[in-house]
Scaffold this active site. Structure first.
Site, PDB file in Angstrom:
ATOM      1  N   HIS A  47       0.846  -1.184   0.000  1.00  0.00           N
ATOM      2  CA  HIS A  47       0.000   0.000   0.000  1.00  0.00           C
ATOM      3  C   HIS A  47       0.886   1.240   0.000  1.00  0.00           C
ATOM      4  O   HIS A  47       1.882   1.299   0.724  1.00  0.00           O
ATOM      5  CB  HIS A  47      -0.862   0.061   1.264  1.00  0.00           C
ATOM      6  N   TYR A 217      -6.888  -7.263  -1.289  1.00  0.00           N
ATOM      7  CA  TYR A 217      -6.805  -6.111  -2.189  1.00  0.00           C
ATOM      8  C   TYR A 217      -6.098  -6.511  -3.477  1.00  0.00           C
ATOM      9  O   TYR A 217      -5.484  -7.576  -3.560  1.00  0.00           O
ATOM     10  CB  TYR A 217      -6.066  -4.948  -1.519  1.00  0.00           C
TER      11      TYR A 217
END
Length: 394
Positions: A47, A217
């Site tokens: 991320h 994700y």
């Protein structure tokens, strides 16, 4: 400083390469020592929020980020069995509007490749491969880095960006005992074509449950990354590269929502990784003479705030600014750690707190706890708005 000191960096991970790029851009001669024979990045997804992306854009990487990154539209927290959404906070255009840059998801190899290119564009010879740092010597104002193959190189400043098992840290601070947190993490990558979910609905889902949680994700547009953290008493290996039995991961999440189980069922059975999550005691100084630390070598954190690599990026930028501003290396390193230790300490504390929050005993406990906390607003206030290029250094 009127004469730019020569900077030696141990480690060519995301933090070491970011520091190298910013230092080179500011005119410092830099040598980066990397133990691997070829540049690359193990692992899976990563991320990167606006506080890191703004730094990469300053290096001219905006177009590359857009090509390889996935922009999630939201963070969504769901209960492990019912699937009930208990909190959502927006990312996407809202994150860009509030913080000046997008929130991206990447495969680590993709962001690493962009940083390698940025460094080599500034100095094609900056990175030395097959070069493992085993220690250093400091005589006067000169640092000599020793490599395991007998070679050495002199410089004026050494940055230990060599990760959680840093040899530079050990020489500065002594051997840091690693304490197992009681949590182990599974990691798999699954092609989206194997799943029934909508592959174009880019959300980051955190499934929370008793004694475990899972983050799901897109590491790439066509790859789902699943990282599942489970409380476990039987794990001691601290390595991202240890493969484990797929059936054990299946069993750890056998009572979870069908969407979670579907991802696990569609994983390649021989590509399941599991590693123990360890912490080390926080320290109140990172530097000794003309040597300092950066990233995990200085402040390793649990991965429950998605800011470990981002903090390393910020470190490299702030350290460069401190060197630009100060009249001596010692003064610059003091300014650097004085400004970075409080922020990275807060990230460590909040990451650890999330481990407790995500693992509460019942769905009702989780529902109540999330109702009392607005995670998006809390992060927006102090975390994502930080700009390492302009923050006041005191």
């Amino acid at each position: 400083m009127s004469v730019k000191p020569k900077v030696l960096i141990a480690g060519a991970g995301i933090g070491g390469l970011t520091a190298a790029a910013f230092l080179l851009k500011s005119g410092y001669p830099v040598r980066v020592f990397e133990q691997a024979p070829a540049l690359g990045e193990i692992g899976a997804g990563i991320h990167m929020s606006a506080n890191a992306i703004k730094m990469f854009c300053h290096l001219g990487l905006a177009d590359g980020l857009e090509k390889v990154g996935v922009k999630p539209r939201a963070y969504v927290f769901r209960l492990f069995q019912s699937g009930e959404i208990i909190q959502t906070f927006p990312l996407g255009e809202e994150h860009r509007r509030l913080h000046g840059a997008p929130y991206y998801l990447f495969h680590r190899a993709d962001i690493h490749e962009l940083l390698v290119g940025a460094v080599r564009d500034l100095d094609p010879d900056a990175v030395r491969l097959s070069s493992t740092v085993e220690g250093f010597e400091e005589k006067g104002s000169t640092i000599t880095v020793r490599l395991t193959d007998g070679r050495s190189e002199e410089g004026d400043l050494l940055i230990g960006a060599d990760g959680i098992k840093s040899v530079v840290r050990e020489q500065i601070l002594g051997k840091a005992e690693a304490h197992y947190t009681g949590n182990a993490a599974w990691r798999i990558l699954v092609p989206t074509e194997r799943l029934s979910r909508d592959a174009t609905d880019f959300v980051m889902t955190v499934w929370v449950g008793p004694g475990a949680h899972a983050v799901v994700y897109n590491a790439r547009a066509d790859r789902i990354c699943f990282v599942g953290s489970v409380e476990s008493s039987d794990w001691s290996e601290e390595s991202w590269t240890v493969k484990c039995d797929w059936s054990q991961m299946r069993d750890d999440f056998s009572a979870w929502h069908p969407e979670v189980r579907e991802i696990i069922e569609n994983a390649d059975r021989d590509q399941c990784y599991r590693w123990g999550l360890f912490i080390r005691s926080k320290v109140d100084h990172w530097s000794q003479g003309h040597v300092t630390l950066l990233g995990d070598a200085a402040h390793a954190t649990l991965p429950f705030l998605a800011q470990g690599a981002v903090m390393a990026v910020e470190d490299g930028v702030v350290l460069t600014r401190c060197l630009d501003r100060c009249s001596s290396i010692e003064e610059a390193l003091d300014l650097y750690q004085r400004n970075r230790i409080p922020r990275t300490s807060r990230v460590i504390e909040e990451s650890t707190d999330n481990a407790r929050l995500f693992h509460l005993a019942t769905e009702e406990d989780l529902r109540k706890a999330f109702a009392e906390r607005t995670l998006g607003a809390e992060r927006n206030q102090w975390l994502y708005n930080y700009d390492a290029l302009s923050v006041e250094l005191t």
